[in-house]
Motif scaffolding. Structure first.
Motif, short mmCIF file in Angstrom:
data_model
loop_
_atom_site.label_atom_id
_atom_site.label_comp_id
_atom_site.label_asym_id
_atom_site.label_seq_id
_atom_site.Cartn_x
_atom_site.Cartn_y
_atom_site.Cartn_z
N THR A 27 0.82 -1.21 0.00
CA THR A 27 0.00 0.00 0.00
C THR A 27 0.86 1.26 0.00
O THR A 27 0.52 2.25 -0.65
N ALA A 28 1.98 1.21 0.72
CA ALA A 28 2.86 2.39 0.77
C ALA A 28 3.43 2.71 -0.60
O ALA A 28 3.46 3.88 -1.01
N ILE A 29 3.89 1.69 -1.31
CA ILE A 29 4.49 1.92 -2.63
C ILE A 29 3.45 2.43 -3.63
O ILE A 29 3.70 3.36 -4.39
N VAL A 30 2.25 1.81 -3.59
CA VAL A 30 1.18 2.25 -4.49
C VAL A 30 0.80 3.69 -4.18
O VAL A 30 0.55 4.51 -5.07
N LYS A 31 0.76 4.01 -2.88
CA LYS A 31 0.46 5.39 -2.47
C LYS A 31 1.54 6.34 -2.98
O LYS A 31 1.25 7.45 -3.45
N HIS A 32 2.80 5.91 -2.92
CA HIS A 32 3.92 6.74 -3.38
C HIS A 32 3.84 6.99 -4.89
O HIS A 32 4.05 8.12 -5.35
N VAL A 33 3.50 5.95 -5.65
CA VAL A 33 3.38 6.11 -7.11
C VAL A 33 2.22 7.04 -7.42
O VAL A 33 2.30 7.89 -8.32
N GLY A 34 1.12 6.90 -6.65
CA GLY A 34 -0.03 7.80 -6.78
C GLY A 34 -0.60 7.86 -8.18
O GLY A 34 -0.82 6.84 -8.82
N ASP A 35 -0.80 9.09 -8.67
CA ASP A 35 -1.40 9.29 -9.99
C ASP A 35 -0.36 9.39 -11.09
O ASP A 35 -0.69 9.74 -12.23
N ASP A 36 0.91 9.11 -10.79
CA ASP A 36 1.94 9.14 -11.84
C ASP A 36 1.60 8.16 -12.95
O ASP A 36 1.91 8.39 -14.12
N VAL A 37 1.00 7.04 -12.57
CA VAL A 37 0.57 6.02 -13.52
C VAL A 37 -0.91 5.78 -13.26
O VAL A 37 -1.31 5.58 -12.11
N PRO A 38 -1.79 5.81 -14.30
CA PRO A 38 -3.22 5.56 -14.09
C PRO A 38 -3.46 4.25 -13.37
O PRO A 38 -2.68 3.29 -13.51
N ALA A 39 -4.55 4.20 -12.59
CA ALA A 39 -4.83 3.04 -11.74
C ALA A 39 -4.83 1.72 -12.51
O ALA A 39 -4.20 0.74 -12.10
N ALA A 40 -5.53 1.68 -13.65
CA ALA A 40 -5.63 0.44 -14.42
C ALA A 40 -4.26 0.02 -14.95
O ALA A 40 -3.91 -1.17 -14.94
N GLN A 41 -3.47 0.99 -15.41
CA GLN A 41 -2.15 0.67 -15.94
C GLN A 41 -1.21 0.22 -14.82
O GLN A 41 -0.42 -0.72 -15.00
N ALA A 42 -1.28 0.89 -13.67
CA ALA A 42 -0.43 0.50 -12.53
C ALA A 42 -0.74 -0.93 -12.10
O ALA A 42 0.17 -1.73 -11.83
N ALA A 43 -2.03 -1.27 -12.05
CA ALA A 43 -2.43 -2.63 -11.67
C ALA A 43 -1.93 -3.64 -12.71
O ALA A 43 -1.41 -4.71 -12.36
#
Length: 300
Positions: A27-43
């Motif tokens: 969760t921390a890493i995903v929070k850090h990436v934030g909106d830099d990468v769209p949610a669907a693409q990050a997943a």
């Protein structure tokens, strides 16, 4: 096989604590990436980069000779899990880590409701009361009318429902194929399912973002592995309450690293949900022992 209640509860608790650390790191890493990468693409990138961990599962999947019905069920599970992870990545970028963690506890509650509604399982009064208590816990966290309900909160409600639906499908399949096949097919179907959503919003990720998302895959895989070790060492009635520590780590992480305010209502609501989930887990364990007193407890 030796019954789980004669196994090693301290070892089970240790591995469940490690599971909490791993998932909070995710969760921390995903929070850090934030909106830099769209949610669907990050997943999608998280699952693609995690395919390296799928290699040992290829042989069991090919040897399973899945039927058309099983492939269809795996497909449905992949679809609901795809929606769940997109919503989860979306929520992580928009609401505090503690709220994401607390609301994620609702999945076992929805599993109980879904099993009663769609699989014909009984929902005794005490378990129904626990379900209602968990939903009250969710309302304590959301406090509609007192604070604004953000899109991230709605996304987390959808996440918990979709994860519960995926669990119910996995429950049907777990008695037919090995755990390696269940896990491997999930990775394959979710990667395929995420692909069109990712392509629709694709932006060129930086090497740094790719590195962070590979770490997400590593910590998520380690979390599932340590959780499996916990379930093998002790029954769910021992390990389930320990998962509440994830909320403690999430609150500390949000406050110390991301400057998020500590909300006592979120902690209280999460504790209410966790208490109800622990009760449901205990009741299921009691019922299982009554039916098969010498059998090992089924691992989730």
């Amino acid at each position: 096989m030796e019954p789980p209640n004669t196994s090693r509860p301290i070892v089970g608790i240790f591995w469940m604590i490690m599971t909490g650390f791993n998932f909070v790191a995710v969760t921390a890493i995903v929070k850090h990436v934030g909106d830099d990468v769209p949610a669907a693409q990050a997943a999608f990138l998280r699952y693609v980069l995690g395919l390296v961990f799928l290699l040992p599962m290829i042989k069991p999947i090919l040897a399973a000779r899945l039927t058309r019905r099983q492939i269809k069920l795996f497909g449905w599970r992949g679809l609901v899990h795809t929606i769940a992870v997109i919503l989860w990545f979306y929520a992580m970028a928009r609401i505090p880590i503690a709220e994401v963690t607390a609301m994620n506890y609702l999945s076992p509650v929805y599993v109980s409701l879904g099993a009663a509604l769609f699989m014909g399982e009984r929902l005794p009064p005490r378990r129904l009361a626990a379900v209602i208590l968990a939903l009250i816990g969710a309302m304590i966290i959301l406090r509609p009318g007192v604070k604004a309900i953000e899109p991230g909160h709605i996304a987390m409600l959808g996440t918990a429902i979709c994860f519960a639906a995926g669990y119910l499908i996995a429950k049907q399949l777990s008695g037919e194929v090995s755990a390696a096949v269940v896990v491997g097919m999930l990775s394959i179907t979710v990667t395929i399912g995420l692909a069109p959503f990712a392509l629709a919003v694709w932006v060129t990720p930086s090497w740094q973002d790719l590195g962070w998302l590979f770490l997400v895959a590593c910590f998520a895989t380690a979390g599932h592995y340590s959780m499996t070790l916990a379930f093998a060492a002790a029954p769910l009635t021992v390990t389930q309450p320990v998962t509440f520590l994830q909320l403690v780590w999430a609150v500390l992480l949000g406050a110390l690293v991301f400057g998020e305010a500590v909300d006592g209502w979120v902690i209280f609501g999460g504790a209410v949900i966790m208490a109800s989930v622990s009760f449901i887990t205990w009741r299921e364990a009691v019922a299982r022992r009554a039916l098969t007193p010498t059998a090992s407890e089924t691992k989730v």
